[in-house]
Design an enzyme around this catalytic site. Structure first.
Site, PDB file in Angstrom:
ATOM      1  N   THR A 195       0.741  -1.165   0.015  1.00 16.12           N
ATOM      2  CA  THR A 195      -0.207  -0.126   0.090  1.00 16.12           C
ATOM      3  C   THR A 195       1.002   1.275   0.118  1.00 16.12           C
ATOM      4  O   THR A 195       1.906   1.159   0.364  1.00 16.12           O
ATOM      5  CB  THR A 195      -0.913   0.135   1.292  1.00 16.12           C
ATOM      6  OG1 THR A 195      -0.207   0.088   2.411  1.00 16.12           O
ATOM      7  CG2 THR A 195      -1.819  -1.182   1.151  1.00 16.12           C
ATOM      8  N   ASP A 227      -3.397  -2.831  13.505  1.00 15.66           N
ATOM      9  CA  ASP A 227      -5.137  -2.881  13.475  1.00 15.66           C
ATOM     10  C   ASP A 227      -5.836  -1.922  12.660  1.00 15.66           C
ATOM     11  O   ASP A 227      -6.756  -2.181  12.082  1.00 15.66           O
ATOM     12  CB  ASP A 227      -5.397  -2.490  15.151  1.00 15.66           C
ATOM     13  CG  ASP A 227      -4.979  -3.603  15.922  1.00 15.66           C
ATOM     14  OD1 ASP A 227      -5.046  -4.759  15.703  1.00 15.66           O
ATOM     15  OD2 ASP A 227      -4.841  -3.185  17.056  1.00 15.66           O
TER      16      ASP A 227
END
Length: 502
Positions: free
Chosen positions: A130, A157
């Site tokens: 990403t 997370d």
């Protein structure tokens, strides 16, 4: 069977490979350096899950010798055929790697610890690194997912939250479900999600596996473990704000995440700094919480038994909450009955309002925010921390580092709920204002009443929700993870191991 015999569970075999005469050597990471040999080889290796202390898994290996190379090849083919029949095992995965999370070691962790295991297990992985926040969530709205067996995130997370939200939103769009409708029966995604921990906290990985270890998580993915997980949808005025699977916190924890978000350059230590800073200030927030208790659940936030592998409470909840077919013509309806068995209200001044959809355990708080919370029971534990002196609040926080009962305080209320709503109270302030009297040519004072909002933000799995007024609903076992829950060595009240995913 003789007393010195060993048994390998086929469900925890990673791969079967031919080996050289003298076998492979182990490298520093514990992986076997395998060299494929011609069909005439007379040895083969069975790679399996070796369980260490502390719920850590490592790849083990045992080598078998055959006198006849043909028999050796037949063993390899038969075992490989049997492994291919394990339908829960993934064959093709989409992997998102976050290079910025935690200590910025996501790419290194995947290449050195995870990719060799996927190659050994013959798993084809399409890897995307990403480039920005929200990148994975955006790509999940465009990519072809039908040929995949799962999605894996290498990150923390926040990265997991991106993939969770992107996958659920896409599933609802394809099914024609209005995601903004709070009462909607959401459609469960068919793909499982795997988590390779590489973030700052990695609470979801810790709460579902029991340890933050990339190799352990990769092995759970390879053998096709399946763990259903509850998801909460957070709404405001008929608009979906975010999906949440772990922690939702307003007040103290919201202030901490807002302050720490400005200090990402500090790395994981930013949470300690911001936590100490906000503890010293100890802001109080006034508001009203309405909630719908889980009256028929048969469990409580005060239970001593934790949610573990094959949990009976979660199994029964899954049987009670079978998904119903979505009907687009069905009219929205919301029934709120206050009183016994219905909605309840609590109004007060709070230091924090927290909701733990699972235990929220991590390395710093091994038992979690709510130790008895379940992974898949269709409920969240609502924790109301009323205004109290700073030293008492500190006592509550310190109990998160031990096995002590963190709810044993007069200023804390805990409820196991299916839904809840929070509305902040508007505070009226009076201030003096200087105005000029044009006729008299002098300044005079007058009182002016104004409305001000002293609001916090919501900490939603480490992400910020600026809107303080929210409606939250728990969707039972909405997604599945490549996990099996926390393994316990001692006998417990749980069912034997097995996937009870629908």
């Amino acid at each position: 069977m003789s007393s010195d015999s060993n048994v390998l569970d086929l469900s925890e075999v990673i791969a079967v490979t031919p080996v050289e005469k003298h076998g492979g050597q182990r490298n520093k990471d514990g992986f076997s350096d395998i060299e494929l040999t011609p069909i005439s080889c007379s040895r083969f290796a069975v790679h399996y899950v070796e369980k260490k202390r502390g719920r850590v898994w490592r790849p083990g290996r045992v080598t078998f010798k055959c006198q006849d190379p043909t028999v050796c090849r037949e063993w390899i083919d038969r075992l490989q055929e049997r492994l291919n029949q394990e339908y829960l095992r993934p064959r093709r995965l989409l992997v998102f790697v976050n290079p910025f999370g935690g200590k910025k070691r996501g790419v290194q962790i995947y290449q050195q610890k995870v990719a060799p295991l996927f190659d050994l297990a013959r798993i084809k992985a399409d890897v995307i690194v990403t480039e920005r926040a929200g990148h994975a969530q955006d790509l999940l709205q465009e990519l072809e997912l039908n040929k995949l067996d799962g999605i894996v995130c290498v990150g923390g997370d926040g990265m997991f939250s991106e993939i969770l939200n992107g996958l659920i939103v896409r599933t609802q769009q394809e099914a024609g479900v209005d995601k903004d409708w709070l009462a909607a029966e959401l459609v469960r995604p068919h793909l499982r999600i795997g988590i390779i921990p590489a973030g700052s906290t990695d609470a979801v990985s810790y709460a579902t596996v029991g340890v933050n270890d990339p190799v352990t998580s990769a092995l759970h993915i390879i053998i096709g473990d399946c763990q259903p997980l509850d998801v909460s949808s957070v709404h405001y005025r008929s608009q979906l704000l975010r999906y949440n699977v772990s922690f939702l916190g307003y007040g103290f924890y919201g202030d901490v995440v807002r302050d720490s978000d400005l200090r990402r350059w500090m790395g994981p230590t930013r949470y300690d700094y911001s936590g100490f800073k906000k503890f010293c200030r100890r802001k109080i927030y006034e508001g009203e919480v309405a909630f719908l208790p889980c009256a028929d659940q048969g469990s409580s936030p005060y239970d001593q038994i934790r949610c573990t592998e094959g949990c009976l409470v979660c199994k029964q909840a899954g049987e009670k909450n079978k998904p119903t077919p979505f009907n687009p013509s069905e009219e929205p309806r919301a029934v709120e009955t206050f009183g016994p068995g219905g909605w309840q209200r609590v109004r007060g001044r709070f230091i924090a309002i927290n909701a733990a959809t699972n235990s929220c355990a991590c390395k710093k708080t091994p038992k979690g925010v709510s130790p008895a919370a379940h992974l898949a029971d269709g409920c969240t534990d609502l924790i109301l921390i009323h205004a109290t002196p700073r030293y008492r609040f500190l006592g509550h926080l310190l109990k998160h580092l031990t096995d002590s009962d963190r709810f044993n305080h007069s200023f804390i209320e805990v409820y196991r709920v299916r839904e809840f709503k929070f509305r902040p109270v508007i505070i009226e302030e009076t201030e003096d204002e200087q105005v000029e009297d044009e006729e008299a040519g002098v300044l005079s004072r007058r009182n002016r009443r104004r409305n001000t909002r002293r609001n916090s933000v919501w900490n939603c799995d480490g992400e910020i929700i600026d809107q303080p007024a929210v409606d939250v609903k728990v969707h039972c076992q909405l997604i599945k993870l490549f996990a099996r829950g926390i393994e316990e060595t001692k006998q417990s009240s749980c069912w034997p191991v097995g996937c009870f995913c629908a």
